[in-house]
Every structure is written in structure tokens, then in C-alpha cells.
Design a protein around this motif. Structure first.
Motif: not given
Length: 545
Positions: A388-414
Motif C-alpha cells: 500500500p505504501k508504494a501504491a499510495f506514494r504516486p498519488v500522495a500529492a494529488l490526495v493532499l491537494s484534495g485536503f488543500v481544496t477542501g480547506f480553502i473551499s470554506v474560506f473562498m474570498p467573496g
């Protein structure tokens, strides 16, 4: 071992050239982004230093050498104009404010080059056919800044700002807020960036594992194989860092066009200083080497297990525990907390996602293998569950980008036209661009690395009669499942952390948050599809008989 490591870089063997190019490209992206973050942060400080005196209030009336007052609501040809009235309270031997050749006397007017172009609409108000002088670059925040400094006898305001020095470097309010926003942005992009570093070092990990394991079994010591790997990765890391720095220098004129903090940038503001170049040339190769050595721990301990293809130890449910810390810490701190604790709490929440990822992939893989009703799902499930570590490593940055998107979506400037909100909107767009660029580079490098890592099993399957189309479809499914199965819940986790910080309040106005989330899903699927197309030819060639 040093000579052998250099030889492996020059002649990497079957599939090695593709792996080296992928690692070089990923490392170059890391170096470019790190340089951009360092130079951008310094550029904000440089801009603020030049104009800090305008907003300074660093003295009392008895000791001040001058007084200032900013006139609100001024415009020139429909554009906001910053007019600063300046009164000299006592003579001083200090140099004049940055950008001026002398202190303005009552009635004198200094203007920025952009205001000088529109002086015809202002000369009647100030009674001057032309301005007294033009402010040089040393006194401007940006090339297009609209600023006018007017010398007066006394300040016509009940609350003037008193100045103790014309050379003060007090932080400008707008640029100070921008610098804080950059700090939050760096924390949010940090873990996708570190994942890209790990991906750059992990390309063709299994190919390197088998090669070094063979050397261990032939009599090489643990320190020798680790040194060999370090030399190989250091050369690639240094080459990537140089390419990234050159790329940043080439792109600097384009980066200078980003209209943040009131306007475009002077190229000199975002040119990296020598010590920043030295940091990048040192830190990027060192991080690459450390990532490579951490991934080779199994070789140095059990080389026979590597050669025999022994399954790695399973991940445990203890990885779930860090998920609780981030939201609880953010809820406890709240929006009014100090900057550093907030940054630490957000960073820990992102780290929890990185820790949880392999465990979630392992669970999904076992479920797929147990419920599979065909060879494609069975092969994909076993691949995910076995490593699982080798399977997750190639998409880790993409998955973490989802965390950033979810976090920012609550504070989007008007949609407010306030300059600070304009900066926030541009900043969010820039942050998401950096995150998606990191995710794209990591996913592309991961596609090549995964294809090379799976070349041995794929070759064995083809020799046993499994059609190539089945192998390729299972590989694409194994790449897609972690993104969907882990990435989508992580988007929700990012939003949960943001809501914990805001006390359950959604600051986003309109549908911009929803659009951002939809964009995250679309970008994720596009990147996975592109990675599949990039990895398929490599897998086909590497697994050929």
C-alpha cells in the motif's frame, strides 16, 4: 561505490533512462517551487521596506521629525490614488524617504511614474504645471503604483501619523496581511511538495531495491549500498535543482506580472539572492537522498526478502489516531489564535492525511481482492493490498491537494472590490495552481515509477498467458482507486478542519467553493487518466519478453 553510482547514472540499464528523466523532472519542479516560495516571500518584504515609512506611526508629537496623513477617496482617471500629505516638523540630517531626492517642501508634489502620465488631470488641483519630481523605483511598491506625496505646512487631521525616521521599514498593512497569507499557503503546499520530493526519489524504487539487494547478497556491506544509492540520487537531485533554478530565472519576468499587493512586481524583488540559491542547491539534493535512503531500509536489513519478493509488513489501524488531533487542535484554537499555533495545527492535519493514506489503500485493496469477480479487479486489489505504501506514494500529492481544496473551499474570498479581497482571490488561484502543478508532476513521475516497479510481475503474468490488455487495465484501476477511495474523503476532511477552525461558519460567498471542489475532482481524474497513458508505454516496453 562512488564510481559505480556515477556509472549507474550514466548507464542506468533497462528502463533506467525513463526513471532518471522522471526523477530529474520531478526534482526540477520541486526546486522551482521552493525558489518561488522563498523569493516571493522576500519580495513582499522588499516591497514593504520601501514604502514602510508611509504608514509608520513610530513616534510621539514631541520627538517626531515629520507627520503624515493619507487622504482617502482620491482617484486619477477613475483609478484609486494614494495621496500622502507630509509635513516636516523639525530639521534633520537624515536622508529623504526612499525614492525622493529631497524632502518635499510645502506645495511640492512628488508622484510615481504612472501618476506623472496622468498629471494633466491633477495640475489644476495642486497649481503646478508639472510635478516637482518623480518617485524612483526605490520608493515604490510596484511599477504601476499610483502614489502622490504632497508637502504641506501642517497636517489637517486630528490623528496624524508621526514619523521618527524617513528610513523606517515598518511593515505595510496590506503587504503584512499578504505575508501572513503566504505563510498559510506555504503550510498548505508543503506536504504535497514533500510528497513530490519523495516521489522523485522513489521512481523505480523496486528496480533499485533489486539491484542493491543483489549487491548485498554478493558481499557488499550495508553502508556501501546506502552510499551507492546516495551518490546516484544526489547527482539526480543536484541536476534537478540546477534545472529548476534555471527554469525559475527564465520564468521570472512572467512571475513578475502577477498583480499581488497592489500591482505587478519589480523583477529585482523576486530574483533569488545567492544564499537562497545555495539553500535550494543544498536542500533539494539532501531531501532527495534522505527520501531514497528511507525507502531502502528493507534492502539494508533483508536483501534476501527483496530478491524473493517477500510481502512488506502491513500497515496498522494506529494510523487513524493522528486524524483526531488536527480538527481538535483547530477547534480549540479558533480564528483568533496566534499565527504559529494555527500553522502547526494545519500542518499536523495535512500530515495525518499522509500517514493515513497507505492504511486506507490497504483496506480498499483487500476489499477489492475479496470481492473481485474478474482478473482485473483481483490483480489491482492484490497490488494495492500487498504494497500500500508504494501504491499510495504516486498519488500522495494529488490526495493532499484534495485536503488543500477542501480547506480553502470554506474560506473562498467573496466578490468585494476591496483590494485585500482582490489579493486573496489572486492568492487562492496562485495557491491552487502551485498545488495542482505539484500534484501533476508527482502523478506523472509516479506513473513512470509504478510502471517500472511492476515490470517484473507484469513480465511473469505475460509469460503465463495473461493478456497485456488485462495487465494494463488492472494497472489503471490500481492507480484510480486510491485517488477516488482516499482522495474524495480527504476533500471532506479538509473542509471539516476548516469548519473546526471557523467554529462551523462557512465564509465562502456564492458558489465559488462548490466550483473549486468540482475543479479538484475534474483535475484529479484528468491527471490519473494522463498518468495512465504515460505509464502504459513504459510498462509495455519494460515487461516485454
Amino acid at each position: 561505490m562512488t564510481d559505480l553510482g556515477l556509472r549507474f547514472v550514466r548507464r542506468p540499464g533497462p528502463g533506467g533512462r525513463a526513471a532518471n528523466l522522471a526523477a530529474l523532472g520531478a526534482t526540477a519542479i520541486v526546486a522551482l517551487l521552493v525558489t518561488f516560495l522563498i523569493a516571493g516571500s522576500l519580495g513582499i518584504s522588499h516591497r514593504s521596506d520601501r514604502i514602510g515609512w508611509r504608514g509608520a506611526d513610530s513616534a510621539d508629537a514631541a520627538t517626531a521629525i515629520g507627520a503624515l496623513h493619507t487622504v482617502d477617496g482620491k482617484k486619477v482617471d477613475g483609478k484609486p490614488l494614494l495621496q500622502v500629505d507630509l509635513a516636516i516638523l523639525k530639521p534633520t540630517n537624515q536622508p529623504p524617504p526612499p525614492g525622493l531626492d529631497h524632502l518635499p517642501k510645502p506645495g511640492e508634489v512628488f508622484v510615481s511614474p504612472e501618476v506623472a502620465k496622468h498629471w494633466a488631470s491633477l495640475k489644476g488641483e495642486f497649481g503646478l504645471d508639472k510635478p516637482t519630481g518623480v518617485i524612483t523605483d526605490k520608493g515604490l511598491s510596484s511599477p504601476e503604483e499610483l502614489v502622490l506625496i504632497h508637502g504641506v505646512d501642517k497636517i489637517d487631521s486630528k490623528y496624524p501619523d508621526y514619523v521618527a525616521s524617513w528610513q523606517t521599514t515598518a511593515m505595510d498593512g496590506r503587504l503584512g496581511g499578504l505575508l501572513i497569507a503566504v505563510a498559510f499557503g506555504i503550510i498548505l503546499v508543503l506536504f504535497p511538495l514533500l510528497s513530490l520530493v519523495g516521489q522523485a526519489a522513489g521512481v523505480a524504487a523496486k528496480r533499485r531495491e533489486h539491484r542493491l539487494a543483489a549487491l548485498r547478497l554478493a558481499g557488499s556491506t550495508r553502508s556501501q549500498v546506502l552510499w551507492l544509492s546516495a551518490v546516484e540520487q544526489a547527482v539526480l537531485g543536484l541536476a534537478g535543482a540546477v534545472v529548476g533554478l534555471v527554469g525559475y530565472v527564465v520564468l521570472t519576468p512572467l512571475i513578475a506580472q502577477i498583480p499581488l499587493g497592489g500591482g505587478r512586481w519589480f523583477v529585482s524583488d523576486i530574483a533569488p539572492p545567492w544564499w537562497a540559491v545555495l539553500i535550494v542547491l543544498t536542500a533539494v539534493p539532501v531531501l532527495s537522498v534522505l527520501s531514497a535512503l528511507i525507502g531502502l531500509g528493507r534492502v539494508s536489513i533483508t536483501p534476501l526478502g527483496v530478491v524473493r519478493g517477500q510481502t512488506r509488513k502491513s500497515t496498522t489501524a494506529l494510523r487513524l489516531l493522528p486524524l483526531l488531533v488536527g480538527p481538535i487542535a483547530l477547534a480549540s484554537l479558533g480564528m483568533g489564535a496566534a499565527i504559529v499555533p494555527l500553522l502547526i495545527a494545519i500542518g499536523f492535519a495535512a500530515l495525518a492525511v499522509r500517514i493515513l493514506g497507505p492504511f486506507a489503500v490497504q483496506i480498499i485493496g483487500k476489499m477489492m481482492a475479496n470481492l473481485a469477480n474478474g482478473p482485473i479487479a483481483l490483480l489491482a486489489g492484490r497490488r494495492l493490498a500487498d504494497d500500500p505504501k508504494a501504491a499510495f506514494r504516486p498519488v500522495a500529492a494529488l490526495v493532499l491537494s484534495g485536503f488543500v481544496t477542501g480547506f480553502i473551499s470554506v474560506f473562498m474570498p467573496g466578490g468585494d472590490d476591496d483590494p485585500i479581497w482582490q489579493d486573496m482571490r489572486i492568492g487562492v488561484a496562485l495557491l491552487m495552481g502551485l498545488v495542482f502543478l505539484t500534484a501533476a508532476a508527482s502523478t506523472a513521475a509516479g506513473a513512470v515509477g509504478t510502471a517500472l516497479d511492476q515490470a517484473g510481475p507484469a513480465k511473469a503474468l505475460r509469460r503465463s498467458g495473461v493478456p497485456l490488455s488485462v495487465i494494463e487495465r488492472s494497472a489503471r484501476l490500481a492507480a484510480l482507486v486510491p485517488v477516488v477511495g482516499v482522495g474524495l474523503p480527504v476533500v471532506g476532511f479538509g473542509a471539516l478542519c476548516a469548519l473546526a477552525l471557523s467554529g462551523g461558519q462557512i465564509a465562502t460567498e456564492g458558489n465559488s467553493g462548490i466550483l473549486l471542489l468540482i475543479g479538484q475532482v475534474v483535475v484529479g481524474l484528468v491527471l490519473v487518466a494522463a498518468a495512465g497513458m504515460a505509464g502504459a508505454p513504459v510498462l509495455r516496453k519494460a515487461s516485454a519478453n
